[in-house]
Design a protein around this motif. Structure first.
Motif, PDB file in Angstrom:
ATOM      1  N   LEU A  63       0.823  -1.218   0.000  1.00 44.34           N
ATOM      2  CA  LEU A  63       0.000   0.000   0.000  1.00 44.34           C
ATOM      3  C   LEU A  63       0.850   1.258   0.000  1.00 44.34           C
ATOM      4  CD1 LEU A  63      -2.828  -0.924   2.563  1.00 44.34           C
ATOM      5  CD2 LEU A  63      -3.061  -0.697   0.087  1.00 44.34           C
ATOM      6  N   ARG A  64       1.989   1.232   0.684  1.00 46.02           N
ATOM      7  CA  ARG A  64       2.780   2.449   0.816  1.00 46.02           C
ATOM      8  C   ARG A  64       3.406   2.884  -0.504  1.00 46.02           C
ATOM      9  NH1 ARG A  64       6.559  -1.247   3.144  1.00 46.02           N
ATOM     10  NH2 ARG A  64       8.557  -1.200   2.052  1.00 46.02           N
ATOM     11  N   ARG A  65       3.370   2.003  -1.513  1.00 47.97           N
ATOM     12  CA  ARG A  65       3.909   2.398  -2.812  1.00 47.97           C
ATOM     13  C   ARG A  65       3.071   3.480  -3.474  1.00 47.97           C
ATOM     14  NH1 ARG A  65       4.940  -3.799  -5.020  1.00 47.97           N
ATOM     15  NH2 ARG A  65       6.506  -4.381  -3.455  1.00 47.97           N
ATOM     16  N   TRP A  66       1.787   3.532  -3.127  1.00 49.52           N
ATOM     17  CA  TRP A  66       0.923   4.523  -3.792  1.00 49.52           C
ATOM     18  C   TRP A  66       0.086   5.368  -2.824  1.00 49.52           C
ATOM     19  CZ3 TRP A  66      -4.347   3.719  -3.000  1.00 49.52           C
ATOM     20  CH2 TRP A  66      -4.706   2.446  -2.566  1.00 49.52           C
ATOM     21  N   LEU A  67       0.187   5.094  -1.512  1.00 52.95           N
ATOM     22  CA  LEU A  67      -0.610   5.840  -0.549  1.00 52.95           C
ATOM     23  C   LEU A  67       0.301   6.452   0.512  1.00 52.95           C
ATOM     24  CD1 LEU A  67      -3.592   6.461   0.158  1.00 52.95           C
ATOM     25  CD2 LEU A  67      -3.562   4.451   1.635  1.00 52.95           C
ATOM     26  N   SER A  68       0.288   7.774   0.623  1.00 48.05           N
ATOM     27  CA  SER A  68       1.109   8.461   1.618  1.00 48.05           C
ATOM     28  C   SER A  68       0.487   8.334   3.002  1.00 48.05           C
ATOM     29  CB  SER A  68       1.237   9.941   1.258  1.00 48.05           C
ATOM     30  OG  SER A  68      -0.023  10.584   1.400  1.00 48.05           O
ATOM     31  N   GLU A  69       1.255   8.703   4.021  1.00 47.02           N
ATOM     32  CA  GLU A  69       0.721   8.687   5.379  1.00 47.02           C
ATOM     33  C   GLU A  69      -0.466   9.639   5.496  1.00 47.02           C
ATOM     34  OE1 GLU A  69       3.051   8.607   9.420  1.00 47.02           O
ATOM     35  OE2 GLU A  69       2.719  10.699   8.881  1.00 47.02           O
ATOM     36  N   HIS A  70      -0.337  10.833   4.898  1.00 44.34           N
ATOM     37  CA  HIS A  70      -1.423  11.804   4.941  1.00 44.34           C
ATOM     38  C   HIS A  70      -2.675  11.262   4.243  1.00 44.34           C
ATOM     39  CE1 HIS A  70      -3.635  15.504   4.866  1.00 44.34           C
ATOM     40  NE2 HIS A  70      -3.550  15.624   3.556  1.00 44.34           N
ATOM     41  N   GLY A  71      -2.495  10.728   3.051  1.00 43.97           N
ATOM     42  CA  GLY A  71      -3.640  10.182   2.317  1.00 43.97           C
ATOM     43  C   GLY A  71      -4.254   8.982   3.010  1.00 43.97           C
ATOM     44  N   GLY A  72      -3.418   8.128   3.571  1.00 41.79           N
ATOM     45  CA  GLY A  72      -3.927   6.959   4.278  1.00 41.79           C
ATOM     46  C   GLY A  72      -4.714   7.331   5.511  1.00 41.79           C
ATOM     47  N   MET A  73      -4.219   8.331   6.271  1.00 38.12           N
ATOM     48  CA  MET A  73      -4.928   8.756   7.477  1.00 38.12           C
ATOM     49  C   MET A  73      -6.289   9.354   7.121  1.00 38.12           C
ATOM     50  SD  MET A  73      -4.324   8.588  10.725  1.00 38.12           S
ATOM     51  CE  MET A  73      -2.560   8.669  11.060  1.00 38.12           C
ATOM     52  N   LEU A  74      -6.335  10.195   6.087  1.00 43.20           N
ATOM     53  CA  LEU A  74      -7.603  10.785   5.677  1.00 43.20           C
ATOM     54  C   LEU A  74      -8.572   9.719   5.173  1.00 43.20           C
ATOM     55  CD1 LEU A  74      -6.532  14.074   3.836  1.00 43.20           C
ATOM     56  CD2 LEU A  74      -7.546  13.844   6.109  1.00 43.20           C
ATOM     57  N   ALA A  75      -8.059   8.762   4.391  1.00 48.81           N
ATOM     58  CA  ALA A  75      -8.927   7.699   3.871  1.00 48.81           C
ATOM     59  C   ALA A  75      -9.489   6.844   4.997  1.00 48.81           C
ATOM     60  CB  ALA A  75      -8.149   6.832   2.881  1.00 48.81           C
ATOM     61  N   GLY A  76      -8.649   6.524   5.992  1.00 52.61           N
ATOM     62  CA  GLY A  76      -9.105   5.712   7.112  1.00 52.61           C
ATOM     63  C   GLY A  76     -10.172   6.411   7.938  1.00 52.61           C
ATOM     64  N   LEU A  77      -9.938   7.673   8.270  1.00 56.85           N
ATOM     65  CA  LEU A  77     -10.919   8.428   9.056  1.00 56.85           C
ATOM     66  C   LEU A  77     -12.214   8.624   8.272  1.00 56.85           C
ATOM     67  CD1 LEU A  77      -8.513  11.111  10.560  1.00 56.85           C
ATOM     68  CD2 LEU A  77      -9.662   9.280  11.838  1.00 56.85           C
ATOM     69  N   ALA A  78     -12.102   8.846   6.968  1.00 60.87           N
ATOM     70  CA  ALA A  78     -13.302   9.009   6.139  1.00 60.87           C
ATOM     71  C   ALA A  78     -14.129   7.727   6.110  1.00 60.87           C
ATOM     72  CB  ALA A  78     -12.903   9.420   4.718  1.00 60.87           C
ATOM     73  N   ALA A  79     -13.466   6.566   6.060  1.00 63.65           N
ATOM     74  CA  ALA A  79     -14.199   5.292   6.068  1.00 63.65           C
ATOM     75  C   ALA A  79     -14.952   5.096   7.384  1.00 63.65           C
ATOM     76  CB  ALA A  79     -13.230   4.132   5.824  1.00 63.65           C
ATOM     77  N   ILE A  80     -14.321   5.464   8.507  1.00 61.06           N
ATOM     78  CA  ILE A  80     -14.999   5.366   9.806  1.00 61.06           C
ATOM     79  C   ILE A  80     -16.228   6.264   9.829  1.00 61.06           C
ATOM     80  CG2 ILE A  80     -14.761   5.777  12.285  1.00 61.06           C
ATOM     81  CD1 ILE A  80     -11.730   5.204  11.934  1.00 61.06           C
ATOM     82  N   ALA A  81     -16.057   7.516   9.395  1.00 63.17           N
ATOM     83  CA  ALA A  81     -17.169   8.465   9.392  1.00 63.17           C
ATOM     84  C   ALA A  81     -18.293   7.991   8.478  1.00 63.17           C
ATOM     85  CB  ALA A  81     -16.672   9.847   8.958  1.00 63.17           C
ATOM     86  N   LEU A  82     -17.946   7.496   7.279  1.00 61.37           N
ATOM     87  CA  LEU A  82     -18.946   7.028   6.328  1.00 61.37           C
ATOM     88  C   LEU A  82     -19.738   5.860   6.889  1.00 61.37           C
ATOM     89  CD1 LEU A  82     -20.166   7.067   3.452  1.00 61.37           C
ATOM     90  CD2 LEU A  82     -18.324   5.524   2.754  1.00 61.37           C
ATOM     91  N   ALA A  83     -19.055   4.903   7.502  1.00 60.52           N
ATOM     92  CA  ALA A  83     -19.741   3.735   8.062  1.00 60.52           C
ATOM     93  C   ALA A  83     -20.695   4.143   9.178  1.00 60.52           C
ATOM     94  CB  ALA A  83     -18.717   2.727   8.582  1.00 60.52           C
ATOM     95  N   CYS A  84     -20.262   5.071  10.039  1.00 59.17           N
ATOM     96  CA  CYS A  84     -21.126   5.516  11.135  1.00 59.17           C
ATOM     97  C   CYS A  84     -22.340   6.283  10.602  1.00 59.17           C
ATOM     98  CB  CYS A  84     -20.339   6.391  12.101  1.00 59.17           C
ATOM     99  SG  CYS A  84     -19.088   5.492  13.056  1.00 59.17           S
ATOM    100  N   LEU A  85     -22.141   7.137   9.605  1.00 55.72           N
ATOM    101  CA  LEU A  85     -23.267   7.857   9.005  1.00 55.72           C
ATOM    102  C   LEU A  85     -24.248   6.891   8.348  1.00 55.72           C
ATOM    103  CD1 LEU A  85     -21.363  10.896   7.442  1.00 55.72           C
ATOM    104  CD2 LEU A  85     -22.960  10.958   9.375  1.00 55.72           C
ATOM    105  N   TRP A  86     -23.734   5.867   7.704  1.00 53.21           N
ATOM    106  CA  TRP A  86     -24.580   4.846   7.087  1.00 53.21           C
ATOM    107  C   TRP A  86     -25.436   4.151   8.144  1.00 53.21           C
ATOM    108  CZ3 TRP A  86     -22.512  -0.251   4.479  1.00 53.21           C
ATOM    109  CH2 TRP A  86     -23.563  -0.869   3.795  1.00 53.21           C
ATOM    110  N   ARG A  87     -24.841   3.905   9.316  1.00 51.07           N
ATOM    111  CA  ARG A  87     -25.562   3.195  10.375  1.00 51.07           C
ATOM    112  C   ARG A  87     -26.751   3.986  10.919  1.00 51.07           C
ATOM    113  NH1 ARG A  87     -20.879   0.111  14.035  1.00 51.07           N
ATOM    114  NH2 ARG A  87     -20.718  -1.689  12.627  1.00 51.07           N
ATOM    115  N   LEU A  88     -26.803   5.281  10.646  1.00 50.53           N
ATOM    116  CA  LEU A  88     -27.947   6.077  11.086  1.00 50.53           C
ATOM    117  C   LEU A  88     -29.252   5.637  10.430  1.00 50.53           C
ATOM    118  CD1 LEU A  88     -26.381   9.664  11.127  1.00 50.53           C
ATOM    119  CD2 LEU A  88     -27.180   8.362  13.113  1.00 50.53           C
ATOM    120  N   GLN A  89     -29.159   4.931   9.289  1.00 41.38           N
ATOM    121  CA  GLN A  89     -30.372   4.558   8.579  1.00 41.38           C
ATOM    122  C   GLN A  89     -30.447   3.069   8.249  1.00 41.38           C
ATOM    123  OE1 GLN A  89     -30.421   6.799   4.950  1.00 41.38           O
ATOM    124  NE2 GLN A  89     -28.301   6.304   4.413  1.00 41.38           N
TER     125      GLN A  89
END
Length: 397
Positions: A63-89
Protein backbone atom coordinates in the motif's frame (compact mmCIF):
# COMPACT_ATOMS: atom_id res chain seq x y z
CA UNK A 1 4.32 23.66 20.96
CA UNK A 2 4.87 21.10 18.20
CA UNK A 3 5.08 18.30 20.75
CA UNK A 4 1.78 19.35 22.38
CA UNK A 5 0.03 19.46 18.98
CA UNK A 6 1.38 16.01 18.15
CA UNK A 7 0.07 14.67 21.47
CA UNK A 8 -3.33 16.20 20.74
CA UNK A 9 -3.39 14.49 17.34
CA UNK A 10 -2.46 11.16 18.90
CA UNK A 11 -5.38 11.46 21.32
CA UNK A 12 -7.93 12.60 18.70
CA UNK A 13 -6.95 9.82 16.30
CA UNK A 14 -6.98 7.15 19.01
CA UNK A 15 -10.47 8.12 20.23
CA UNK A 16 -11.92 6.91 16.90
CA UNK A 17 -10.47 3.40 16.92
CA UNK A 18 -12.88 1.54 19.25
CA UNK A 19 -16.44 3.00 19.16
CA UNK A 20 -17.31 0.82 16.15
CA UNK A 21 -16.68 -2.22 18.38
CA UNK A 22 -17.90 -1.15 21.80
CA UNK A 23 -21.14 0.54 20.69
CA UNK A 24 -22.52 -2.84 19.54
CA UNK A 25 -22.75 -4.88 22.75
CA UNK A 26 -24.99 -2.59 24.86
CA UNK A 27 -27.44 -2.22 21.94
CA UNK A 28 -27.37 -5.86 20.85
CA UNK A 29 -30.86 -6.80 22.05
CA UNK A 30 -32.77 -3.97 20.29
CA UNK A 31 -30.64 -4.58 17.20
CA UNK A 32 -31.48 -8.29 17.25
CA UNK A 33 -35.20 -7.58 17.71
CA UNK A 34 -35.22 -5.06 14.85
CA UNK A 35 -33.08 -6.93 12.32
CA UNK A 36 -33.30 -10.61 13.33
CA UNK A 37 -29.56 -10.64 14.00
CA UNK A 38 -28.38 -13.95 15.51
CA UNK A 39 -25.54 -14.44 17.97
CA UNK A 40 -23.25 -15.84 15.26
CA UNK A 41 -23.97 -12.80 13.06
CA UNK A 42 -23.52 -10.52 16.06
CA UNK A 43 -20.06 -12.01 16.58
CA UNK A 44 -19.22 -10.92 13.02
CA UNK A 45 -19.85 -7.28 13.99
CA UNK A 46 -16.83 -7.54 16.28
CA UNK A 47 -14.79 -10.22 14.51
CA UNK A 48 -14.82 -8.76 10.98
CA UNK A 49 -13.53 -5.28 11.89
CA UNK A 50 -10.78 -6.85 13.99
CA UNK A 51 -9.85 -9.15 11.10
CA UNK A 52 -9.64 -6.04 8.91
CA UNK A 53 -7.33 -4.54 11.52
CA UNK A 54 -5.14 -7.57 10.96
CA UNK A 55 -5.20 -7.93 7.19
CA UNK A 56 -4.64 -4.28 6.22
CA UNK A 57 -1.34 -3.80 8.12
CA UNK A 58 0.00 -6.94 6.43
CA UNK A 59 -0.66 -5.24 3.08
CA UNK A 60 1.08 -2.00 4.05
CA UNK A 61 4.41 -2.86 2.35
CA UNK A 62 2.44 -2.77 -0.92
CA UNK A 63 0.00 0.00 0.00
CA UNK A 64 2.78 2.45 0.82
CA UNK A 65 3.91 2.40 -2.81
CA UNK A 66 0.92 4.52 -3.79
CA UNK A 67 -0.61 5.84 -0.55
CA UNK A 68 1.11 8.46 1.62
CA UNK A 69 0.72 8.69 5.38
CA UNK A 70 -1.42 11.80 4.94
CA UNK A 71 -3.64 10.18 2.32
CA UNK A 72 -3.93 6.96 4.28
CA UNK A 73 -4.93 8.76 7.48
CA UNK A 74 -7.60 10.78 5.68
CA UNK A 75 -8.93 7.70 3.87
CA UNK A 76 -9.10 5.71 7.11
CA UNK A 77 -10.92 8.43 9.06
CA UNK A 78 -13.30 9.01 6.14
CA UNK A 79 -14.20 5.29 6.07
CA UNK A 80 -15.00 5.37 9.81
CA UNK A 81 -17.17 8.46 9.39
CA UNK A 82 -18.95 7.03 6.33
CA UNK A 83 -19.74 3.73 8.06
CA UNK A 84 -21.13 5.52 11.14
CA UNK A 85 -23.27 7.86 9.01
CA UNK A 86 -24.58 4.85 7.09
CA UNK A 87 -25.56 3.19 10.38
CA UNK A 88 -27.95 6.08 11.09
CA UNK A 89 -30.37 4.56 8.58
CA UNK A 90 -29.65 0.82 8.60
CA UNK A 91 -32.42 -1.71 9.21
CA UNK A 92 -30.99 -5.08 8.14
CA UNK A 93 -28.47 -7.51 9.62
CA UNK A 94 -26.37 -7.78 6.48
CA UNK A 95 -26.14 -4.00 6.04
CA UNK A 96 -24.86 -3.80 9.62
CA UNK A 97 -22.21 -6.40 8.84
CA UNK A 98 -21.08 -4.57 5.69
CA UNK A 99 -20.86 -1.29 7.63
CA UNK A 100 -18.69 -3.09 10.19
CA UNK A 101 -16.29 -4.11 7.40
CA UNK A 102 -16.11 -0.54 6.03
CA UNK A 103 -15.43 0.88 9.49
CA UNK A 104 -12.96 -1.89 10.23
CA UNK A 105 -10.96 -1.09 7.09
CA UNK A 106 -10.78 2.55 8.15
CA UNK A 107 -9.68 1.71 11.67
CA UNK A 108 -7.11 -0.73 10.27
CA UNK A 109 -5.40 1.92 8.15
CA UNK A 110 -5.25 4.50 10.96
CA UNK A 111 -4.31 2.00 13.67
CA UNK A 112 -1.61 0.39 11.55
CA UNK A 113 0.20 3.72 11.22
CA UNK A 114 -0.06 4.83 14.84
CA UNK A 115 2.85 2.91 16.49
CA UNK A 116 5.31 4.02 13.82
CA UNK A 117 3.99 7.58 14.03
CA UNK A 118 4.36 7.64 17.84
CA UNK A 119 7.84 6.12 17.57
CA UNK A 120 8.86 8.83 15.08
CA UNK A 121 7.32 11.77 16.98
CA UNK A 122 8.29 10.73 20.53
CA UNK A 123 11.42 8.50 20.38
CA UNK A 124 12.56 9.58 23.85
CA UNK A 125 9.18 9.08 25.56
CA UNK A 126 8.00 5.94 23.82
CA UNK A 127 6.51 4.00 26.76
CA UNK A 128 4.69 7.01 28.21
CA UNK A 129 3.28 8.10 24.84
CA UNK A 130 2.20 4.57 23.93
CA UNK A 131 0.43 4.50 27.29
CA UNK A 132 -1.38 7.76 26.46
CA UNK A 133 -2.29 6.45 23.00
CA UNK A 134 -3.63 3.21 24.49
CA UNK A 135 -5.58 5.11 27.16
CA UNK A 136 -7.19 7.40 24.57
CA UNK A 137 -8.05 4.44 22.36
CA UNK A 138 -9.75 2.66 25.24
CA UNK A 139 -11.49 5.84 26.42
CA UNK A 140 -13.18 6.21 23.04
CA UNK A 141 -14.44 2.66 23.33
CA UNK A 142 -15.70 3.20 26.86
CA UNK A 143 -17.57 6.39 25.95
CA UNK A 144 -19.33 4.60 23.09
CA UNK A 145 -20.41 1.75 25.37
CA UNK A 146 -21.66 3.99 28.18
CA UNK A 147 -23.34 6.68 26.09
CA UNK A 148 -24.81 4.41 23.40
CA UNK A 149 -27.93 3.35 25.36
CA UNK A 150 -28.56 6.94 26.54
CA UNK A 151 -28.26 8.28 22.99
CA UNK A 152 -30.62 5.55 21.80
CA UNK A 153 -33.15 6.38 24.50
CA UNK A 154 -33.00 10.10 23.70
CA UNK A 155 -33.51 9.70 19.93
CA UNK A 156 -35.71 6.62 20.15
CA UNK A 157 -33.71 4.55 17.65
CA UNK A 158 -30.70 2.29 18.22
CA UNK A 159 -29.21 3.51 14.91
CA UNK A 160 -28.33 6.82 16.59
CA UNK A 161 -26.39 4.99 19.30
CA UNK A 162 -24.18 3.59 16.54
CA UNK A 163 -24.14 6.43 14.03
CA UNK A 164 -23.30 9.55 16.06
CA UNK A 165 -19.70 8.35 16.38
CA UNK A 166 -19.17 9.85 12.93
CA UNK A 167 -18.74 13.22 14.71
CA UNK A 168 -15.36 12.50 16.39
CA UNK A 169 -14.13 10.99 13.10
CA UNK A 170 -15.04 14.18 11.23
CA UNK A 171 -13.34 16.24 13.96
CA UNK A 172 -10.19 14.11 13.60
CA UNK A 173 -10.19 14.67 9.81
CA UNK A 174 -10.19 18.44 10.36
CA UNK A 175 -7.53 18.24 13.09
CA UNK A 176 -5.22 16.02 11.02
CA UNK A 177 -5.57 18.26 7.97
CA UNK A 178 -4.82 21.45 9.92
CA UNK A 179 -2.42 20.37 12.69
CA UNK A 180 -0.26 17.55 11.27
CA UNK A 181 3.51 18.16 10.87
CA UNK A 182 4.29 19.07 7.27
CA UNK A 183 7.90 17.86 7.22
CA UNK A 184 9.34 14.34 7.07
CA UNK A 185 6.06 12.66 6.12
CA UNK A 186 6.89 9.12 5.00
CA UNK A 187 4.95 6.74 2.84
CA UNK A 188 2.41 4.53 4.56
CA UNK A 189 3.88 2.23 7.22
CA UNK A 190 7.39 3.62 7.02
CA UNK A 191 10.36 1.77 5.68
CA UNK A 192 11.35 -1.81 5.54
CA UNK A 193 8.21 -3.95 5.49
CA UNK A 194 7.31 -7.36 4.24
CA UNK A 195 10.31 -9.41 5.36
CA UNK A 196 8.84 -10.27 8.75
CA UNK A 197 6.87 -13.22 7.39
CA UNK A 198 10.01 -15.34 7.64
CA UNK A 199 11.09 -14.16 11.09
CA UNK A 200 10.22 -16.41 14.03
CA UNK A 201 10.57 -13.66 16.66
CA UNK A 202 8.15 -11.48 14.67
CA UNK A 203 5.65 -14.34 14.60
CA UNK A 204 6.06 -14.93 18.33
CA UNK A 205 5.45 -11.24 19.04
CA UNK A 206 2.41 -11.25 16.75
CA UNK A 207 0.80 -14.33 18.30
CA UNK A 208 1.59 -12.99 21.76
CA UNK A 209 -0.03 -9.64 20.95
CA UNK A 210 -3.09 -11.36 19.47
CA UNK A 211 -3.69 -13.76 22.33
CA UNK A 212 -2.78 -11.33 25.10
CA UNK A 213 -5.48 -8.96 23.79
CA UNK A 214 -8.08 -11.59 22.83
CA UNK A 215 -9.86 -11.05 26.11
CA UNK A 216 -10.69 -7.46 25.13
CA UNK A 217 -12.68 -8.31 22.00
CA UNK A 218 -14.48 -11.13 23.80
CA UNK A 219 -15.44 -8.89 26.72
CA UNK A 220 -16.62 -6.10 24.42
CA UNK A 221 -18.67 -8.56 22.37
CA UNK A 222 -20.21 -10.63 25.18
CA UNK A 223 -20.02 -8.81 28.52
CA UNK A 224 -23.35 -6.97 28.03
CA UNK A 225 -25.05 -10.24 26.99
CA UNK A 226 -23.48 -11.99 30.00
CA UNK A 227 -24.79 -9.23 32.25
CA UNK A 228 -28.30 -9.61 30.79
CA UNK A 229 -28.18 -13.37 31.48
CA UNK A 230 -27.56 -12.54 35.15
CA UNK A 231 -30.59 -10.26 35.41
CA UNK A 232 -29.02 -7.00 34.26
CA UNK A 233 -30.10 -4.35 31.75
CA UNK A 234 -28.70 -2.99 28.48
CA UNK A 235 -27.71 0.22 30.27
CA UNK A 236 -26.05 -1.82 33.02
CA UNK A 237 -24.13 -3.84 30.43
CA UNK A 238 -22.86 -0.66 28.82
CA UNK A 239 -21.85 0.68 32.23
CA UNK A 240 -19.89 -2.52 32.89
CA UNK A 241 -17.99 -2.00 29.62
CA UNK A 242 -17.46 1.59 30.74
CA UNK A 243 -16.14 0.40 34.11
CA UNK A 244 -13.79 -2.00 32.33
CA UNK A 245 -12.62 0.90 30.16
CA UNK A 246 -11.89 3.16 33.14
CA UNK A 247 -9.60 0.50 34.55
CA UNK A 248 -8.10 -0.16 31.12
CA UNK A 249 -7.13 3.50 30.97
CA UNK A 250 -5.64 3.24 34.48
CA UNK A 251 -3.68 0.16 33.42
CA UNK A 252 -2.48 1.65 30.14
CA UNK A 253 -1.26 4.85 31.81
CA UNK A 254 -0.45 3.73 35.33
CA UNK A 255 1.58 0.56 34.99
CA UNK A 256 4.01 1.87 32.32
CA UNK A 257 4.43 5.02 34.45
CA UNK A 258 5.00 2.99 37.62
CA UNK A 259 7.61 0.81 35.89
CA UNK A 260 9.08 3.52 33.66
CA UNK A 261 12.62 3.04 35.02
CA UNK A 262 12.64 -0.64 34.08
CA UNK A 263 14.11 -1.55 30.69
CA UNK A 264 12.65 -5.05 31.01
CA UNK A 265 8.93 -5.13 30.12
CA UNK A 266 8.40 -8.64 31.53
CA UNK A 267 7.62 -7.69 35.17
CA UNK A 268 4.88 -5.35 33.99
CA UNK A 269 3.46 -7.94 31.62
CA UNK A 270 3.51 -10.66 34.29
CA UNK A 271 1.73 -8.36 36.75
CA UNK A 272 -0.88 -7.36 34.13
CA UNK A 273 -1.52 -10.98 33.17
CA UNK A 274 -1.91 -12.04 36.81
CA UNK A 275 -4.46 -9.26 37.35
CA UNK A 276 -6.38 -10.49 34.29
CA UNK A 277 -6.18 -14.05 35.59
CA UNK A 278 -7.75 -13.02 38.91
CA UNK A 279 -10.62 -11.35 37.05
CA UNK A 280 -11.39 -14.29 34.80
CA UNK A 281 -11.20 -16.72 37.72
CA UNK A 282 -13.69 -14.47 39.53
CA UNK A 283 -16.12 -14.65 36.57
CA UNK A 284 -15.75 -18.43 36.59
CA UNK A 285 -16.08 -19.08 40.32
CA UNK A 286 -18.24 -16.27 41.73
CA UNK A 287 -19.76 -14.11 38.96
CA UNK A 288 -22.80 -12.89 40.86
CA UNK A 289 -21.00 -11.87 44.04
CA UNK A 290 -18.70 -9.17 42.64
CA UNK A 291 -19.08 -8.85 38.85
CA UNK A 292 -17.93 -5.22 38.92
CA UNK A 293 -14.70 -6.19 40.70
CA UNK A 294 -13.90 -8.98 38.24
CA UNK A 295 -14.58 -6.71 35.26
CA UNK A 296 -12.39 -3.96 36.78
CA UNK A 297 -9.50 -6.41 37.26
CA UNK A 298 -9.82 -7.69 33.71
CA UNK A 299 -9.85 -4.11 32.39
CA UNK A 300 -6.80 -3.12 34.43
CA UNK A 301 -4.83 -6.09 33.13
CA UNK A 302 -5.98 -5.69 29.52
CA UNK A 303 -5.08 -1.99 29.42
CA UNK A 304 -1.56 -2.57 30.67
CA UNK A 305 -1.06 -5.56 28.37
CA UNK A 306 -2.04 -3.63 25.23
CA UNK A 307 0.31 -0.75 25.94
CA UNK A 308 3.24 -2.85 27.15
CA UNK A 309 3.02 -5.42 24.35
CA UNK A 310 3.17 -2.71 21.67
CA UNK A 311 6.05 -0.99 23.47
CA UNK A 312 7.83 -4.36 23.69
CA UNK A 313 7.50 -4.75 19.92
CA UNK A 314 8.80 -1.27 19.09
CA UNK A 315 11.82 -1.71 21.39
CA UNK A 316 13.05 -4.72 19.40
CA UNK A 317 14.48 -2.38 16.72
CA UNK A 318 16.29 0.96 16.87
CA UNK A 319 15.14 2.82 13.75
CA UNK A 320 11.56 4.20 13.60
CA UNK A 321 11.06 2.85 10.07
CA UNK A 322 11.89 -0.76 10.89
CA UNK A 323 10.20 -0.62 14.29
CA UNK A 324 7.03 0.71 12.64
CA UNK A 325 7.22 -2.02 10.01
CA UNK A 326 7.58 -4.72 12.68
CA UNK A 327 4.68 -3.19 14.65
CA UNK A 328 2.51 -3.26 11.50
CA UNK A 329 3.26 -6.97 11.04
CA UNK A 330 2.65 -7.72 14.73
CA UNK A 331 -0.65 -5.85 14.71
CA UNK A 332 -1.58 -7.48 11.40
CA UNK A 333 -1.20 -11.08 12.49
CA UNK A 334 -2.14 -10.21 16.08
CA UNK A 335 -5.49 -8.63 15.26
CA UNK A 336 -6.42 -11.58 13.05
CA UNK A 337 -5.93 -13.78 16.11
CA UNK A 338 -7.74 -11.24 18.31
CA UNK A 339 -10.66 -11.17 15.87
CA UNK A 340 -11.01 -14.95 15.87
CA UNK A 341 -11.15 -15.19 19.67
CA UNK A 342 -14.64 -13.60 20.18
CA UNK A 343 -16.03 -15.77 17.40
CA UNK A 344 -14.74 -18.88 19.22
CA UNK A 345 -16.03 -17.67 22.58
CA UNK A 346 -19.41 -16.92 20.98
CA UNK A 347 -19.50 -20.41 19.47
CA UNK A 348 -18.68 -21.89 22.90
CA UNK A 349 -21.57 -19.88 24.37
CA UNK A 350 -23.97 -21.29 21.77
CA UNK A 351 -22.65 -24.84 22.16
CA UNK A 352 -22.62 -24.94 25.97
CA UNK A 353 -25.57 -22.68 26.79
CA UNK A 354 -23.62 -20.27 29.01
CA UNK A 355 -20.39 -18.28 29.08
CA UNK A 356 -18.44 -20.47 31.50
CA UNK A 357 -16.67 -22.33 28.69
CA UNK A 358 -15.76 -18.99 27.11
CA UNK A 359 -14.21 -17.65 30.32
CA UNK A 360 -12.37 -20.95 30.81
CA UNK A 361 -10.76 -20.60 27.38
CA UNK A 362 -9.64 -17.04 28.14
CA UNK A 363 -8.25 -18.14 31.52
CA UNK A 364 -6.17 -20.85 29.85
CA UNK A 365 -4.90 -18.32 27.30
CA UNK A 366 -3.72 -15.98 30.07
CA UNK A 367 -1.91 -18.86 31.77
CA UNK A 368 -0.13 -19.74 28.50
CA UNK A 369 0.94 -16.12 27.93
CA UNK A 370 2.43 -15.97 31.44
CA UNK A 371 4.84 -18.69 30.33
CA UNK A 372 5.61 -17.16 26.91
CA UNK A 373 6.57 -13.82 28.50
CA UNK A 374 9.80 -15.43 29.77
CA UNK A 375 11.16 -15.26 26.20
CA UNK A 376 11.25 -11.45 26.03
CA UNK A 377 14.49 -10.56 27.83
CA UNK A 378 15.73 -7.13 26.60
CA UNK A 379 19.29 -8.32 26.04
CA UNK A 380 17.98 -10.83 23.51
CA UNK A 381 15.94 -8.41 21.35
CA UNK A 382 18.55 -7.61 18.70
CA UNK A 383 20.03 -11.10 18.69
CA UNK A 384 16.63 -12.78 18.25
CA UNK A 385 15.58 -10.48 15.41
CA UNK A 386 18.96 -10.71 13.63
CA UNK A 387 19.49 -14.46 14.10
CA UNK A 388 16.00 -15.46 13.09
CA UNK A 389 16.07 -13.00 10.21
CA UNK A 390 19.27 -14.62 8.88
CA UNK A 391 17.71 -18.08 9.22
CA UNK A 392 14.66 -16.94 7.25
CA UNK A 393 16.85 -15.29 4.58
CA UNK A 394 18.88 -18.47 4.17
CA UNK A 395 15.72 -20.54 3.77
CA UNK A 396 14.27 -18.13 1.18
CA UNK A 397 17.51 -18.09 -0.84
Amino acid sequence: MRGALNLLLVVLLALNLRPILTSIGPLLEPMRQSTGLGYQQAALLTALPVLCMGLVPLLQPWLRRWLSEHGGMLAGLAAIALACLWRLQLDSAWALIVSAVVAGLGVAVVQGMMPGLVNRWFPGRLAATMGLYSAALMSGGGLAAVLGPSITAYFGHWQFGLGLWALPALLAIVAWTVLRPRQDTPALAGGGGGHWFGNRRAWLLALYFGLINGGYTSMVAWLPAYHLEHGGTAQGGGELVGLMTIFQVCGALGLPLLLRRLVDRRPGLWLALLIQLAGFLGLLLAPASAMGLWVALIGLGLGACFSLSLTLTLEHLRTPGEAGSLAAFVQGVGFIVTGIVPYITGWLRDASGDFQASWTLLTCTVLAMLLVTVRFAPKGYARAIAREGRVAEAVLN
